[in-house]
Enzyme design. Structure first.
Site, PDB file in Angstrom:
ATOM      1  N   ASP A  24      18.661   2.310   8.607  1.00 31.50           N
ATOM      2  CA  ASP A  24      18.405   3.907   8.563  1.00 31.50           C
ATOM      3  C   ASP A  24      19.766   4.324   7.789  1.00 31.50           C
ATOM      4  OD1 ASP A  24      17.832   6.476   8.930  1.00 31.50           O
ATOM      5  OD2 ASP A  24      18.822   6.498  10.876  1.00 31.50           O
ATOM      6  N   ASN A  26      19.602   7.841   6.587  1.00 31.36           N
ATOM      7  CA  ASN A  26      19.940   9.253   6.764  1.00 31.36           C
ATOM      8  C   ASN A  26      20.008   9.884   8.170  1.00 31.36           C
ATOM      9  OD1 ASN A  26      17.146   8.932   7.515  1.00 31.36           O
ATOM     10  ND2 ASN A  26      16.497  10.461   6.229  1.00 31.36           N
ATOM     11  N   ASP A  28      18.121   9.386  10.837  1.00 34.37           N
ATOM     12  CA  ASP A  28      17.081  10.045  11.620  1.00 34.37           C
ATOM     13  C   ASP A  28      16.445   9.089  12.631  1.00 34.37           C
ATOM     14  OD1 ASP A  28      15.675   8.232  10.095  1.00 34.37           O
ATOM     15  OD2 ASP A  28      14.271   9.669   9.442  1.00 34.37           O
ATOM     16  N   ASP A  32      14.454   3.082   6.371  1.00 34.20           N
ATOM     17  CA  ASP A  32      13.801   3.734   5.185  1.00 34.20           C
ATOM     18  C   ASP A  32      14.237   2.898   4.008  1.00 34.20           C
ATOM     19  OD1 ASP A  32      16.638   4.372   4.739  1.00 34.20           O
ATOM     20  OD2 ASP A  32      16.389   5.909   6.076  1.00 34.20           O
ATOM     21  N   ASP A 101       2.229  -5.066   1.333  1.00 34.49           N
ATOM     22  CA  ASP A 101       1.154  -5.262   2.638  1.00 34.49           C
ATOM     23  C   ASP A 101       0.098  -4.604   2.249  1.00 34.49           C
ATOM     24  OD1 ASP A 101       0.189  -6.110   5.205  1.00 34.49           O
ATOM     25  OD2 ASP A 101       2.375  -6.187   5.943  1.00 34.49           O
ATOM     26  N   ASP A 198      -3.581  -8.026   5.117  1.00 36.85           N
ATOM     27  CA  ASP A 198      -3.804  -7.830   6.512  1.00 36.85           C
ATOM     28  C   ASP A 198      -5.222  -8.188   6.990  1.00 36.85           C
ATOM     29  OD1 ASP A 198      -2.345  -6.855   9.167  1.00 36.85           O
ATOM     30  OD2 ASP A 198      -4.156  -5.327   8.858  1.00 36.85           O
ATOM     31  N   GLU A 240      -3.637 -12.858   5.857  1.00 37.22           N
ATOM     32  CA  GLU A 240      -3.427 -13.004   7.173  1.00 37.22           C
ATOM     33  C   GLU A 240      -4.976 -13.552   7.690  1.00 37.22           C
ATOM     34  OE1 GLU A 240      -1.944 -10.904  11.206  1.00 37.22           O
ATOM     35  OE2 GLU A 240      -3.368  -9.976   9.919  1.00 37.22           O
ATOM     36  N   HIS A 312       6.619 -10.032  12.488  1.00 33.02           N
ATOM     37  CA  HIS A 312       6.402  -8.578  13.265  1.00 33.02           C
ATOM     38  C   HIS A 312       5.680  -8.630  14.507  1.00 33.02           C
ATOM     39  CE1 HIS A 312       3.306  -8.270  10.626  1.00 33.02           C
ATOM     40  NE2 HIS A 312       2.668  -7.285  11.421  1.00 33.02           N
ATOM     41  N   ASP A 313       4.784  -9.579  14.523  1.00 36.31           N
ATOM     42  CA  ASP A 313       3.768  -9.500  15.759  1.00 36.31           C
ATOM     43  C   ASP A 313       4.138 -10.659  16.814  1.00 36.31           C
ATOM     44  OD1 ASP A 313       2.138  -7.699  14.286  1.00 36.31           O
ATOM     45  OD2 ASP A 313       0.812  -9.317  13.253  1.00 36.31           O
TER      46      ASP A 313
HETATM   47  O1  TEU Z   1      -2.280  -8.452  12.850  1.00 33.94           O
HETATM   48  C1  TEU Z   1      -3.757  -9.016  13.139  1.00 33.94           C
HETATM   49  C2  TEU Z   1      -3.700  -9.852  14.148  1.00 33.94           C
HETATM   50  O2  TEU Z   1      -4.672 -10.316  14.547  1.00 33.94           O
HETATM   51  C3  TEU Z   1      -2.648  -9.949  15.397  1.00 33.94           C
HETATM   52  O3  TEU Z   1      -1.661 -10.605  14.938  1.00 33.94           O
HETATM   53  C4  TEU Z   1      -2.448  -8.818  16.120  1.00 33.94           C
HETATM   54  O4  TEU Z   1      -0.945  -8.344  15.870  1.00 33.94           O
HETATM   55  C5  TEU Z   1      -2.427  -8.711  17.488  1.00 33.94           C
HETATM   56  O5  TEU Z   1      -1.456  -9.527  18.023  1.00 33.94           O
HETATM   57  C6  TEU Z   1      -3.748  -9.112  17.865  1.00 33.94           C
HETATM   58  O6  TEU Z   1      -3.886  -9.446  19.290  1.00 33.94           O
HETATM   59  C7  TEU Z   1      -2.407  -7.557  11.703  1.00 33.94           C
HETATM   60  C8  TEU Z   1      -0.983  -6.930  11.725  1.00 33.94           C
HETATM   61  O7  TEU Z   1       0.193  -8.229  11.532  1.00 33.94           O
HETATM   62  C9  TEU Z   1      -0.594  -6.185  12.947  1.00 33.94           C
HETATM   63  O8  TEU Z   1       0.942  -5.918  12.921  1.00 33.94           O
HETATM   64  C10 TEU Z   1      -1.603  -5.127  12.932  1.00 33.94           C
HETATM   65  O9  TEU Z   1      -1.236  -4.230  14.241  1.00 33.94           O
HETATM   66  C11 TEU Z   1      -3.113  -5.653  12.778  1.00 33.94           C
HETATM   67  O10 TEU Z   1      -3.010  -6.227  11.722  1.00 33.94           O
HETATM   68  C12 TEU Z   1      -3.876  -4.399  12.381  1.00 33.94           C
HETATM   69  O11 TEU Z   1      -3.674  -3.927  11.293  1.00 33.94           O
HETATM   70 CA    CA Z   2      15.866   7.121   8.045  1.00 34.09          CA
END
Ligand code: TEU
Ligand code: CA
Length: 532
Positions: A24, A26, A28, A32, A101, A198, A240, A312-313
């Site tokens: 971050d 700034n 908040d 960013d 993305d 995605d 993905e 990130h998932d």
């Molecule tokens: O994820 C799609 C997906 O199928 C999974 O990995 C999802 O995060 C979830 O665990 C399903 O049970 C992609 C993105 O990576 C995710 O961050 C998004 O939330 C999702 O698409 C929707 O755009």
């Molecule tokens: Ca910020």
């Protein structure tokens, strides 16, 4: 052998950023673009030469940017288009690439397209989404509840594979495909070098398929429409998808297909759990066997594979299949060595390079993830709040989304304000500053590992041979190019004597300072040698 274009992509080392939680600038409390710019030297210093940014476009943030309301503008909290232009310039001036993305399957319901579409059946946007008088099937949304939502204004149901505010776009409508082409070209003209796409498996749907219609009849045609064009024939794309077998992967990524250059295969991501929210006793052996299978199949079919353990998932890999307490450094470096000297394109998720683990919180209010909260609600119908919280702690995507701990202070050097999500529960113990000053620094090990990989062509497209037998509790493999041969030795959970069936020089890289190839290996000990 990979084709030339794909072989060039094996030189990429991609660092994945979750912008909201990276840095971050700034105060908040929200990461960013300027924050990212301030850390580019840190990323480059690690040895990465490309950055994948999770969505940074206008969005009401029900799913943190995966619900886009304007594909050609920057999310207010992240900055402005000028910041994005600067980021692109700063990346390119460092010789680094930008991967954006692309979220083609759905938009936010606050997107102008949806606001128009819901008004009626005869405006230019009427067919942009999947509308029906009654649900076409009994699909469940990924984040809980039915995938069909009734819209009063339109007097019909619309499909949402994810959150209610993420309406699926109707790809069978040619205008939608054209919109997405224009969006791709817009960003390529701005300087994007590639895209992560995605849920690309969902853009064409088979409404009779219970798995939310994935891999519909026009999937490959639509992907070619986007990426089989001369104008974008140079870019890197990684889809993905839920691809489960090699034939399906070849249909997406074969060099002659005009579709994607690569795709994330998730097979190995289910080690250490029996479902998303339930852990399972497991060993690195499972990881090895799945990786070996895909390495051999992709090699035989000349497919560019992706090398990753975290994103990130996902809860942290080292927390699921490593020892994330006493042997955290050892697990992190051993798993990285197993992974990143294989064939393919390495992806490193922010924090992985300091051995970030999953987190733990005692209160469901410390969670933000729309998926976790959706499933928590459903779990309460079957189990106690304590059990449900334990499951969320294990499986939540928030495990990967806590602000990046740059130092051990209260706000971890991430922000001067109130962070949008709780700091990681172990941030005093695991942070960049502390890692860098430790004699067991995961970051410094990654630096050496990545330098070894990028500095020696043998790791790009050299032949792979696996020396471990099925019953062995280790992963030994060689990479060979011409008369150059390298040996990678990764021990698993148990201390044991290992004899490498090749004559090796002194270690070129090791996580515990060993020099010789043969001898006693401690748990998670690894080393890399040149065969003589
Ligand atoms: O994820 C799609 C997906 O199928 C999974 O990995 C999802 O995060 C979830 O665990 C399903 O049970 C992609 C993105 O990576 C995710 O961050 C998004 O939330 C999702 O698409 C929707 O755009
Ligand atoms: Ca910020």
């Amino acid at each position: 052998m990979l084709c030339d274009r794909y072989r060039d992509f094996t030189r990429l080392v991609v660092y994945q950023i979750y912008p909201r939680s990276f840095m971050d600038s700034n105060g908040d409390g929200i990461g960013d673009l300027q924050g990212i710019i301030s850390k580019l030297d840190y990323i480059k210093g690690l040895g990465a030469n490309a950055v994948w940014l999770c969505p940074c476009f206008k969005s009401p943030n029900d799913d943190n940017g995966y619900d886009i309301s304007d594909y050609r503008d920057i999310m207010d909290e992240f900055g402005t288009m000028a910041d994005m232009d600067q980021l692109i310039e700063e990346l390119h001036s460092r010789g680094m690439k930008l991967i954006l993305d692309l979220v083609p399957n759905h938009s936010s319901t606050s997107h102008r397209w949806f606001r128009e579409s819901r008004k009626g059946r005869d405006n230019p946007y009427s067919n942009y989404y999947v509308w029906a008088d009654k649900p076409l099937n009994d699909w469940k949304a990924a984040f809980g509840g039915s995938a069909w939502e009734y819209d009063e204004m339109r007097g019909q149901y619309y499909l949402h594979s994810f959150a209610v505010s993420q309406a699926d776009l109707n790809w069978d409508e040619p205008a939608v495909r054209q919109e997405m082409i224009d969006i791709i070209d817009f960003w390529v003209n701005k300087g994007a070098d590639g895209f992560r796409i995605d849920v690309v498996d969902s853009i064409s749907k088979d409404y009779s398929n219970p798995n939310r219609g994935k891999f519909g009849p026009h999937l490959h045609e639509y992907i070619r429409t986007l990426f089989g064009r001369e104008e974008v024939s140079h870019i890197f794309t990684v889809g993905e998808s839920n691809v489960k077998d090699i034939e399906e992967l070849v249909r997406h990524c074969g060099a002659d297909r005009g579709e994607l250059t690569s795709l994330f295969v998730f097979d190995h991501m289910d080690v250490g759990r029996s479902d998303k929210f339930t852990p399972k006793e497991d060993s690195l052996k499972s990881l090895r066997d799945i990786l070996v299978y895909w390495q051999q199949e992709t090699d035989r079919n000349e497919i560019l594979y992706t090398l990753f353990t975290d994103n990130h998932d996902q809860p942290a890999m080292i927390s699921r299949i490593g020892n994330d307490s006493e042997l955290r450094y050892e697990s992190a470096t051993d798993i990285a060595t197993m992974m990143y000297l294989l064939k393919g394109v390495p992806f490193i998720y922010q924090g992985q390079e300091i051995g970030q683990t999953s987190a733990h919180f005692d209160d469901i209010n410390d969670f933000d993830d729309v998926e976790s909260l959706g499933h928590y609600k459903e779990m309460l119908e079957r189990m106690s709040p304590e059990e449900a919280l334990e499951k969320v702690n294990f499986g939540s995507r928030d495990n990967a989304r806590h602000p990046m701990p740059w130092d051990g202070s209260e706000k971890c050097g991430f922000t001067e304000g109130e962070p949008w999500l709780a700091m990681h529960s172990r941030s005093a113990e695991i942070n960049v500053e502390k890692d860098l000053s430790s004699d067991k620094s995961v970051y410094r090990f990654y630096q050496k590992l990545l330098a070894l990989r990028t500095g020696n062509d043998v790791f790009l497209d050299g032949d792979l041979d696996v020396l471990s037998a099925a019953e062995d509790d280790h992963f030994i493999y060689t990479r060979t190019l011409g008369d150059e041969k390298w040996v990678v030795v990764c021990n698993f959970e148990k201390e044991q004597d290992i004899r490498v069936p090749l004559e090796c020089g002194k270690a070129m890289l090791s996580n515990l300072g060993r020099e010789d190839a043969d001898g006693t290996y401690l748990p998670y000990e690894c080393a890399v040698f040149r065969a003589v």
